[in-house]
Design a protein around this motif. Structure first.
Motif, PDB file in Angstrom:
ATOM      1  N   LEU A 239      -0.801   0.534  -5.323  1.00  0.00           N
ATOM      2  CA  LEU A 239      -0.595  -0.377  -4.201  1.00  0.00           C
ATOM      3  C   LEU A 239      -0.261  -1.767  -4.740  1.00  0.00           C
ATOM      4  O   LEU A 239      -0.859  -2.216  -5.716  1.00  0.00           O
ATOM      5  CB  LEU A 239      -1.855  -0.409  -3.345  1.00  0.00           C
ATOM      6  CG  LEU A 239      -1.949  -1.338  -2.145  1.00  0.00           C
ATOM      7  CD1 LEU A 239      -2.850  -0.714  -1.081  1.00  0.00           C
ATOM      8  CD2 LEU A 239      -2.510  -2.706  -2.526  1.00  0.00           C
TER       9      LEU A 239
ATOM     10  N   SER B   6      -0.557  -5.588  -4.356  1.00  0.00           N
ATOM     11  CA  SER B   6      -1.293  -6.666  -3.702  1.00  0.00           C
ATOM     12  C   SER B   6      -0.537  -7.966  -3.923  1.00  0.00           C
ATOM     13  O   SER B   6      -0.383  -8.419  -5.061  1.00  0.00           O
ATOM     14  CB  SER B   6      -2.712  -6.776  -4.279  1.00  0.00           C
ATOM     15  OG  SER B   6      -3.474  -5.634  -3.936  1.00  0.00           O
TER      16      SER B   6
ATOM     17  N   SER C 297      -0.615  -6.168   1.490  1.00  0.00           N
ATOM     18  CA  SER C 297      -0.728  -4.960   0.687  1.00  0.00           C
ATOM     19  C   SER C 297       0.441  -4.051   1.045  1.00  0.00           C
ATOM     20  O   SER C 297       0.637  -3.729   2.223  1.00  0.00           O
ATOM     21  CB  SER C 297      -2.047  -4.234   0.955  1.00  0.00           C
ATOM     22  OG  SER C 297      -3.137  -4.965   0.432  1.00  0.00           O
TER      23      SER C 297
ATOM     24  N   PHE D 195       0.961   4.330   2.480  1.00  0.00           N
ATOM     25  CA  PHE D 195      -0.468   4.475   2.763  1.00  0.00           C
ATOM     26  C   PHE D 195      -0.893   5.914   3.038  1.00  0.00           C
ATOM     27  O   PHE D 195      -2.086   6.191   3.141  1.00  0.00           O
ATOM     28  CB  PHE D 195      -0.875   3.554   3.911  1.00  0.00           C
ATOM     29  CG  PHE D 195      -0.864   2.094   3.530  1.00  0.00           C
ATOM     30  CD1 PHE D 195      -1.838   1.582   2.689  1.00  0.00           C
ATOM     31  CD2 PHE D 195       0.139   1.255   3.975  1.00  0.00           C
ATOM     32  CE1 PHE D 195      -1.830   0.257   2.305  1.00  0.00           C
ATOM     33  CE2 PHE D 195       0.160  -0.084   3.606  1.00  0.00           C
ATOM     34  CZ  PHE D 195      -0.819  -0.588   2.762  1.00  0.00           C
TER      35      PHE D 195
ATOM     36  N   THR E 287      -2.392   6.415  -0.567  1.00  0.00           N
ATOM     37  CA  THR E 287      -3.317   5.455  -1.175  1.00  0.00           C
ATOM     38  C   THR E 287      -4.703   6.074  -1.303  1.00  0.00           C
ATOM     39  O   THR E 287      -5.158   6.781  -0.401  1.00  0.00           O
ATOM     40  CB  THR E 287      -3.416   4.182  -0.315  1.00  0.00           C
ATOM     41  OG1 THR E 287      -2.108   3.712  -0.006  1.00  0.00           O
ATOM     42  CG2 THR E 287      -4.183   3.085  -1.038  1.00  0.00           C
TER      43      THR E 287
ATOM     44  N   LEU F 260      -8.475   1.948  -0.055  1.00  0.00           N
ATOM     45  CA  LEU F 260      -8.149   1.480   1.297  1.00  0.00           C
ATOM     46  C   LEU F 260      -9.345   0.831   1.969  1.00  0.00           C
ATOM     47  O   LEU F 260      -9.231  -0.220   2.602  1.00  0.00           O
ATOM     48  CB  LEU F 260      -7.656   2.655   2.156  1.00  0.00           C
ATOM     49  CG  LEU F 260      -6.167   2.989   2.111  1.00  0.00           C
ATOM     50  CD1 LEU F 260      -5.879   4.169   3.016  1.00  0.00           C
ATOM     51  CD2 LEU F 260      -5.332   1.786   2.522  1.00  0.00           C
TER      52      LEU F 260
ATOM     53  N   THR G 121      -6.278  -8.355   5.217  1.00  0.00           N
ATOM     54  CA  THR G 121      -5.063  -7.926   4.537  1.00  0.00           C
ATOM     55  C   THR G 121      -4.052  -7.365   5.527  1.00  0.00           C
ATOM     56  O   THR G 121      -4.394  -6.538   6.377  1.00  0.00           O
ATOM     57  CB  THR G 121      -5.381  -6.854   3.482  1.00  0.00           C
ATOM     58  OG1 THR G 121      -6.240  -7.410   2.485  1.00  0.00           O
ATOM     59  CG2 THR G 121      -4.114  -6.342   2.812  1.00  0.00           C
TER      60      THR G 121
ATOM     61  N   ARG H  91      -1.214  -4.890   6.053  1.00  0.00           N
ATOM     62  CA  ARG H  91      -0.743  -3.677   5.394  1.00  0.00           C
ATOM     63  C   ARG H  91       0.706  -3.407   5.800  1.00  0.00           C
ATOM     64  O   ARG H  91       1.028  -3.319   6.987  1.00  0.00           O
ATOM     65  CB  ARG H  91      -1.621  -2.484   5.759  1.00  0.00           C
ATOM     66  CG  ARG H  91      -3.082  -2.669   5.362  1.00  0.00           C
ATOM     67  CD  ARG H  91      -3.898  -1.430   5.676  1.00  0.00           C
ATOM     68  NE  ARG H  91      -5.309  -1.642   5.392  1.00  0.00           N
ATOM     69  CZ  ARG H  91      -6.238  -0.695   5.466  1.00  0.00           C
ATOM     70  NH1 ARG H  91      -5.901   0.544   5.817  1.00  0.00           N
ATOM     71  NH2 ARG H  91      -7.502  -0.978   5.181  1.00  0.00           N
TER      72      ARG H  91
ATOM     73  N   HIS I   4       3.548  -0.661   5.314  1.00  0.00           N
ATOM     74  CA  HIS I   4       3.796   0.711   4.868  1.00  0.00           C
ATOM     75  C   HIS I   4       5.251   0.879   4.435  1.00  0.00           C
ATOM     76  O   HIS I   4       6.177   0.425   5.107  1.00  0.00           O
ATOM     77  CB  HIS I   4       3.483   1.691   6.000  1.00  0.00           C
ATOM     78  CG  HIS I   4       3.790   3.121   5.648  1.00  0.00           C
ATOM     79  ND1 HIS I   4       2.985   3.874   4.835  1.00  0.00           N
ATOM     80  CD2 HIS I   4       4.839   3.919   5.999  1.00  0.00           C
ATOM     81  CE1 HIS I   4       3.500   5.084   4.694  1.00  0.00           C
ATOM     82  NE2 HIS I   4       4.625   5.132   5.387  1.00  0.00           N
TER      83      HIS I   4
END
Length: 231
Positions: free
Chosen positions: A108, A110, A115, A119, A122, A127, A134, A136, A138
């Protein structure tokens, strides 16, 4: 010993004092890093990964920030020496294997408060440990960290058009042409795996940009001409 940990993954505020480095790259990269005053923390190969990836740190360890590291379960004992430096080693929930997508659970990316990953694959434990703040994003690319060169908390370089399309409304993203990065054992490499921030104003590449067709754009992005060192 007074140890200061990097608060934001991939983004040291001051000059990095030490870096984790895979065993296969010790001979090539230890001398230039030492010349920059950076100590090397050697990481043994992860034998469950395919041979060409067994020393790829971004498949073995994920930095959560400060002293917290998520580590592939089979590598925890090999990295136990990091506990003496104050690191907390958190075993990944799933077992790593050589077959995609079971090798990319920790890959992943960061980037500041963002992030970026596929996913679906992940590691579930990772997670759960992500900050609730955060954002996220995808993407289809499972090798997300490998594919992203992190320049700032809101700026990246990538050769992956899917990542560019997914992130460009959230951060500055320079899309470069794919296929011009060498990686032994693969038809081509990834710019994220060949780069690292050594300080807030130093971006390092493990190689030369002299023959990359987008060299000028890379240097011009966020005035990288002033930030870049490569070896």
């Amino acid at each position: 010993m007074n140890i200061r940990f990097v608060s934001a993954p991939n983004l040291p505020a001051g000059r990095a004092a030490a870096l984790l480095l895979g065993e296969a790259y010790l001979d090539a990269l230890t001398p230039p890093l030492t010349a920059l005053g950076i100590s090397v923390l050697p990481v043994p190969v992860c034998k469950k990964l395919q041979k060409a990836e067994q020393s790829h740190i971004d498949l073995i360890v994920h930095h959560l920030g400060k002293n917290r590291l998520v580590v592939q379960r089979d590598c925890v004992q090999q990295l136990a020496f990091l506990k003496q430096l104050g690191f907390e080693l958190i075993p990944a929930q799933t077992e790593v294997s050589s077959q995609y997508p079971y090798n990319i659970g920790l890959n992943l990316a960061s980037i500041g408060s963002f992030s970026v990953h596929n996913f679906r694959y992940t590691d579930p434990g990772l997670l759960r440990m992500l900050s609730v703040n955060t954002v996220r994003i995808h993407v289809k690319q499972g090798y997300s960290r490998c594919s992203v060169c992190i320049v700032k908390k809101d700026a990246i370089i990538t050769e992956d058009s899917g990542i560019h399309a997914a992130v460009h409304t959230n951060m500055d993203c320079l899309l470069i042409r794919p296929g011009h990065i060498r990686l032994k054992g693969h038809p081509y490499g990834f710019i994220g795996g060949a780069s690292a921030k050594l300080s807030d104003d130093t971006l390092a590449f493990t190689g030369t940009l002299d023959h990359h067709p987008d060299r000028a754009e890379i240097f011009g992005f966020y005035r990288v001409t002033r930030l870049l060192r490569y070896f």
